[in-house]
Design a protein around this motif. Structure first.
Motif, PDB file in Angstrom:
ATOM      1  N   PRO A 112       0.815  -1.213   0.000  1.00 67.13           N
ATOM      2  CA  PRO A 112       0.000   0.000   0.000  1.00 67.13           C
ATOM      3  C   PRO A 112       0.855   1.273   0.000  1.00 67.13           C
ATOM      4  CG  PRO A 112      -0.968  -1.605   1.470  1.00 67.13           C
ATOM      5  CD  PRO A 112       0.362  -2.171   1.033  1.00 67.13           C
ATOM      6  N   LYS A 113       1.944   1.264   0.773  1.00 72.07           N
ATOM      7  CA  LYS A 113       2.826   2.439   0.822  1.00 72.07           C
ATOM      8  C   LYS A 113       3.482   2.685  -0.530  1.00 72.07           C
ATOM      9  CE  LYS A 113       6.764   4.384   3.354  1.00 72.07           C
ATOM     10  NZ  LYS A 113       7.752   4.154   4.454  1.00 72.07           N
ATOM     11  N   GLY A 114       3.954   1.606  -1.176  1.00 72.05           N
ATOM     12  CA  GLY A 114       4.579   1.755  -2.489  1.00 72.05           C
ATOM     13  C   GLY A 114       3.604   2.249  -3.534  1.00 72.05           C
ATOM     14  N   TRP A 115       2.381   1.696  -3.506  1.00 72.90           N
ATOM     15  CA  TRP A 115       1.342   2.137  -4.434  1.00 72.90           C
ATOM     16  C   TRP A 115       1.062   3.625  -4.263  1.00 72.90           C
ATOM     17  CZ3 TRP A 115      -1.529   0.311  -8.479  1.00 72.90           C
ATOM     18  CH2 TRP A 115      -2.673   1.035  -8.823  1.00 72.90           C
ATOM     19  N   GLU A 116       0.825   4.048  -3.030  1.00 66.81           N
ATOM     20  CA  GLU A 116       0.481   5.443  -2.778  1.00 66.81           C
ATOM     21  C   GLU A 116       1.620   6.385  -3.136  1.00 66.81           C
ATOM     22  OE1 GLU A 116      -0.762   5.510   1.267  1.00 66.81           O
ATOM     23  OE2 GLU A 116      -2.632   4.419   0.871  1.00 66.81           O
ATOM     24  N   ALA A 117       2.862   5.955  -2.904  1.00 64.04           N
ATOM     25  CA  ALA A 117       4.008   6.798  -3.247  1.00 64.04           C
ATOM     26  C   ALA A 117       4.079   7.055  -4.746  1.00 64.04           C
ATOM     27  CB  ALA A 117       5.299   6.151  -2.759  1.00 64.04           C
ATOM     28  N   VAL A 118       3.858   6.022  -5.549  1.00 62.93           N
ATOM     29  CA  VAL A 118       3.935   6.177  -7.000  1.00 62.93           C
ATOM     30  C   VAL A 118       2.766   7.012  -7.526  1.00 62.93           C
ATOM     31  CG1 VAL A 118       3.809   4.912  -9.182  1.00 62.93           C
ATOM     32  CG2 VAL A 118       5.312   4.108  -7.359  1.00 62.93           C
TER      33      VAL A 118
END
Length: 266
Positions: A112-118
């Motif tokens: 979820p963190k990686g998705w939101e960062a991108v």
């Protein structure tokens, strides 16, 4: 390179902001804008890259170039970037949204963190800066050119589903804004590079990169300068009747190959 194709004073009297302008494609775009007479602010999150890049651009082109730290994900920093550029150069004619980022990953492994960062970087940050450029400069002056660098995701982007989703959002946003902002004489387009030879490829495994050229009809990787020249075309008078479109600069890759190996059913 641009001066061999375009008039040397093509962009004289104009100014531009280029995000991600310290390296790779962004640096090449800033270089070509400066070589054709534009005044340029390059921006990114890292001062240690911006300052030397600014000096190199000045030395190479003799143009007026400034740098400013900006995290495009933060709307207040976007507002400050545009405001400071206006104070420095007296106007803003061209915005090039080149800043972005992603990492290769199978879809099931994206957190979820990686998705939101991108998404925040590639979609939300692009929107924040685009809106500020329009509100502070282009709508009041009733003119402007905006070009956003996106991914070549015409047929999907396996291995980069998170950035593919973000960039697809940018392309749709571009189409919407091309209609909404047409009365203000703002033309907004995207450039979708294929596989370009920059240090951005360093995050990919060697065997992944070796497969890239095999999937391209041109049988080679593109150069940052080739992407930059496409941007120059879109901000030039030659593209005065072009808005809301996406120009692929990919050696024909979207029409033929793919770097993604599809395994047999499990």
């Amino acid at each position: 390179m641009a001066h061999r194709i375009f008039s040397v004073d093509l962009l004289k009297g104009q100014s531009a902001i280029v995000t991600g302008g310290a390296t790779g494609i962004g640096y090449a775009i800033a270089h070509e804008l400066l070589s054709l007479g534009a005044k340029v602010t390059i921006a990114s999150r890292k001062a240690e890259r911006l300052q030397p890049a600014c000096e190199r651009l000045k030395s190479a082109t003799g143009g007026e170039v400034a740098w400013q730290v900006c995290d495009i994900r933060e709307s207040d920093q976007d507002a400050a970037l545009v405001g400071d550029h206006l104070a420095r150069f007296g106007g803003l004619d061209i915005l090039v949204n080149n800043g972005g980022g992603q990492f290769p990953a199978n879809a099931e492994s994206v957190s979820p963190k990686g998705w939101e960062a991108v998404i925040r970087t590639n979609l939300t940050g692009t929107w924040f800066l685009t809106q500020q450029a329009a509100l502070q400069a282009m709508i009041p002056q009733k003119r402007g050119r905006i070009v956003t660098i996106v991914a070549n995701m015409e047929r999907g982007l396996p291995g980069l589903a998170h950035t593919g989703a973000a960039r697809a959002g940018v392309i749709n946003l571009t189409r919407s804004l091309s209609v909404e902002w047409a009365p203000y004489n703002i033309q907004i387009n995207c450039v979708a590079p294929g596989v370009i030879q920059t240090d951005g490829l360093d995050v990919y495994p060697d065997d992944y990169v070796r497969n890239f050229a095999r999937s391209i009809p041109a049988k080679r990787l593109g150069t940052p300068e080739e992407v930059a020249l496409s941007v120059i075309f879109l901000v030039s008078p030659a593209a005065g009747y072009i808005t809301g479109t996406t120009l692929a600069v990919d050696g024909g890759q979207a029409n033929w190959g793919s770097h993604w190996h599809v395994p047999d059913p499990l």
